[in-house]
Design a protein around this motif. Structure first.
Motif, PDB file in Angstrom:
ATOM      1  N   GLY A   1      34.088  23.165  36.733  1.00  0.00           N
ATOM      2  CA  GLY A   1      35.896  22.402  36.560  1.00  0.00           C
ATOM      3  C   GLY A   1      36.278  21.675  36.714  1.00  0.00           C
ATOM      4  N   ASP A   2      38.077  21.543  36.220  1.00  0.00           N
ATOM      5  CA  ASP A   2      38.801  20.999  36.388  1.00  0.00           C
ATOM      6  C   ASP A   2      39.142  21.347  38.607  1.00  0.00           C
ATOM      7  N   TYR A   3      39.880  22.843  38.417  1.00  0.00           N
ATOM      8  CA  TYR A   3      39.680  23.625  39.867  1.00  0.00           C
ATOM      9  C   TYR A   3      38.795  23.741  40.161  1.00  0.00           C
ATOM     10  N   ILE A   4      39.068  24.212  41.444  1.00  0.00           N
ATOM     11  CA  ILE A   4      37.763  25.177  42.508  1.00  0.00           C
ATOM     12  C   ILE A   4      38.210  25.750  43.259  1.00  0.00           C
ATOM     13  N   GLY A   5      37.320  26.951  43.668  1.00  0.00           N
ATOM     14  CA  GLY A   5      37.856  27.172  44.472  1.00  0.00           C
ATOM     15  C   GLY A   5      36.884  28.753  45.054  1.00  0.00           C
ATOM     16  N   PHE A   6      36.699  28.209  45.979  1.00  0.00           N
ATOM     17  CA  PHE A   6      35.094  29.656  47.115  1.00  0.00           C
ATOM     18  C   PHE A   6      36.160  31.468  46.618  1.00  0.00           C
ATOM     19  N   PHE A   7      35.023  31.726  46.936  1.00  0.00           N
ATOM     20  CA  PHE A   7      36.014  33.570  46.860  1.00  0.00           C
ATOM     21  C   PHE A   7      34.761  34.190  47.127  1.00  0.00           C
ATOM     22  N   ASP A   8      35.096  35.258  48.555  1.00  0.00           N
ATOM     23  CA  ASP A   8      33.770  36.131  49.652  1.00  0.00           C
ATOM     24  C   ASP A   8      33.546  37.313  48.410  1.00  0.00           C
ATOM     25  N   ALA A   9      32.270  37.622  49.020  1.00  0.00           N
ATOM     26  CA  ALA A   9      31.471  38.944  47.714  1.00  0.00           C
ATOM     27  C   ALA A   9      32.659  40.346  48.535  1.00  0.00           C
ATOM     28  N   ASP A  10      33.073  40.050  49.571  1.00  0.00           N
ATOM     29  CA  ASP A  10      33.402  41.583  50.431  1.00  0.00           C
ATOM     30  C   ASP A  10      34.970  41.618  49.541  1.00  0.00           C
ATOM     31  N   ASP A  11      35.695  40.257  49.050  1.00  0.00           N
ATOM     32  CA  ASP A  11      37.500  40.691  48.810  1.00  0.00           C
ATOM     33  C   ASP A  11      37.651  40.696  47.233  1.00  0.00           C
ATOM     34  N   ILE A  12      38.977  40.717  47.318  1.00  0.00           N
ATOM     35  CA  ILE A  12      39.406  41.353  45.479  1.00  0.00           C
ATOM     36  C   ILE A  12      40.283  39.844  45.413  1.00  0.00           C
ATOM     37  N   MET A  13      40.380  39.570  44.202  1.00  0.00           N
ATOM     38  CA  MET A  13      40.945  38.443  43.652  1.00  0.00           C
ATOM     39  C   MET A  13      42.456  39.061  42.812  1.00  0.00           C
ATOM     40  N   MET A  14      43.171  38.852  43.154  1.00  0.00           N
ATOM     41  CA  MET A  14      44.888  39.596  42.374  1.00  0.00           C
ATOM     42  C   MET A  14      44.586  38.578  41.455  1.00  0.00           C
ATOM     43  N   SER A  15      45.128  39.916  40.084  1.00  0.00           N
ATOM     44  CA  SER A  15      44.524  39.214  39.135  1.00  0.00           C
ATOM     45  C   SER A  15      45.224  38.257  38.379  1.00  0.00           C
ATOM     46  N   ASP A  16      45.866  37.342  38.821  1.00  0.00           N
ATOM     47  CA  ASP A  16      46.711  36.143  38.709  1.00  0.00           C
ATOM     48  C   ASP A  16      47.351  35.088  39.574  1.00  0.00           C
ATOM     49  N   LYS A  17      46.261  35.379  40.266  1.00  0.00           N
ATOM     50  CA  LYS A  17      45.732  34.407  41.733  1.00  0.00           C
ATOM     51  C   LYS A  17      45.733  32.850  40.454  1.00  0.00           C
ATOM     52  N   MET A  18      44.433  33.045  39.879  1.00  0.00           N
ATOM     53  CA  MET A  18      44.578  31.659  38.642  1.00  0.00           C
ATOM     54  C   MET A  18      45.334  30.728  37.705  1.00  0.00           C
ATOM     55  N   GLU A  19      45.948  32.176  37.375  1.00  0.00           N
ATOM     56  CA  GLU A  19      47.386  31.250  36.125  1.00  0.00           C
ATOM     57  C   GLU A  19      48.620  30.889  37.246  1.00  0.00           C
ATOM     58  N   ARG A  20      48.098  31.490  38.478  1.00  0.00           N
ATOM     59  CA  ARG A  20      49.543  30.524  39.632  1.00  0.00           C
ATOM     60  C   ARG A  20      49.466  29.686  39.728  1.00  0.00           C
ATOM     61  N   GLN A  21      48.264  29.318  40.529  1.00  0.00           N
ATOM     62  CA  GLN A  21      48.054  28.183  41.150  1.00  0.00           C
ATOM     63  C   GLN A  21      47.568  27.161  40.168  1.00  0.00           C
ATOM     64  N   VAL A  22      46.964  27.601  38.771  1.00  0.00           N
ATOM     65  CA  VAL A  22      46.146  26.138  38.067  1.00  0.00           C
ATOM     66  C   VAL A  22      47.658  26.155  37.595  1.00  0.00           C
ATOM     67  N   GLN A  23      49.264  26.652  37.486  1.00  0.00           N
ATOM     68  CA  GLN A  23      50.083  26.198  36.649  1.00  0.00           C
ATOM     69  C   GLN A  23      50.797  25.464  38.086  1.00  0.00           C
TER      70      GLN A  23
END
Length: 223
Positions: free
Chosen positions: A84-106
């Motif tokens: 990918g152009d952008y990279i993020g780490f995520f832990d297997a016990d957390d929950i991502m907000m549904s618009d996280k990528m959209e807001r941060q890519v913008q």
């Protein structure tokens, strides 16, 4: 077009069968669609492998190996696989907000001088109950972050998204000998190569109180 930038989310885990499916589901449910989910199984001995293999989504890239080699090794493997152009780490016990990528890519698209953007989160207990109050980042601007990174980590790893070109151009990886503050060292190594930013709002739900190393660190910091 915002969708022309591909995101790589690296999700590494060791024996997280209780929470793993919810973490995966939260990534797959993103409002932003141009991403890959790189899942690295760090030698789990529970039923986690079967959970991952139950998904049939072409955006998932899965790698598993024997023996627990620790988080820094697993994340570095994820970095090697990321396209990918952008990279993020995520832990297997957390929950991502549904618009996280959209807001941060913008945000990254609109701020070409920023190499990493992060933000706030909600605390979540072992049963999935969340605090109503967002834990916002204390420092927002690049100048503030740089000044205070001398004394502690100002970046929430589960909220961060950064440019792949920076870590590959300068061969930046996590220190596999460091078992406590792997992400902090990674940010320090990235700082000379571009600006950081924290923006307000919750980007994920951070689970505590089920015995993970991260939970113990949070408890320590709050005491």
């Amino acid at each position: 077009m915002i969708q022309n930038k591909k995101v790589s989310i690296i999700l590494c885990f060791y024996n997280e069968e209780k929470y793993l499916a919810k973490a995966i589901d939260s990534v797959l449910a993103q409002t932003y669609s141009n991403f890959e989910l790189i899942i690295v199984n760090d030698g789990s001995t529970d039923g986690s492998d079967k959970i991952v293999k139950s998904y049939h989504d072409k955006r998932i890239v899965y790698e598993a190996y024997e023996g627990n080699k620790r988080l820094a090794y697993a994340r570095n493997r994820g970095l090697e696989l990321a396209t990918g152009d952008y990279i993020g780490f995520f832990d297997a016990d957390d929950i991502m907000m549904s618009d996280k990528m959209e807001r941060q890519v913008q945000y990254l698209n609109e701020h070409e001088d920023i190499v990493l953007v992060s933000g706030g989160y909600l605390f979540m207990d072992s049963e999935g109950n969340c605090d109503n109050e967002i834990t916002e980042p204390a420092y927002l601007s690049d100048d503030q972050i740089r000044a205070h990174m001398l004394f502690g980590n100002c970046i929430a790893v589960g909220a961060a998204l950064f440019r792949r070109e920076v870590i590959h151009k300068y061969t930046i990886r996590l220190d596999e000998k460091n078992r406590v503050s792997e992400d902090y060292r990674l940010w320090i190594d990235m700082l000379p190569h571009g600006k950081f930013a924290n923006i307000e709002g919750a980007f994920y739900k951070y689970r505590v109180n089920h015995g993970s190393k991260a939970a113990l660190i949070v408890k320590r910091d709050e005491s």
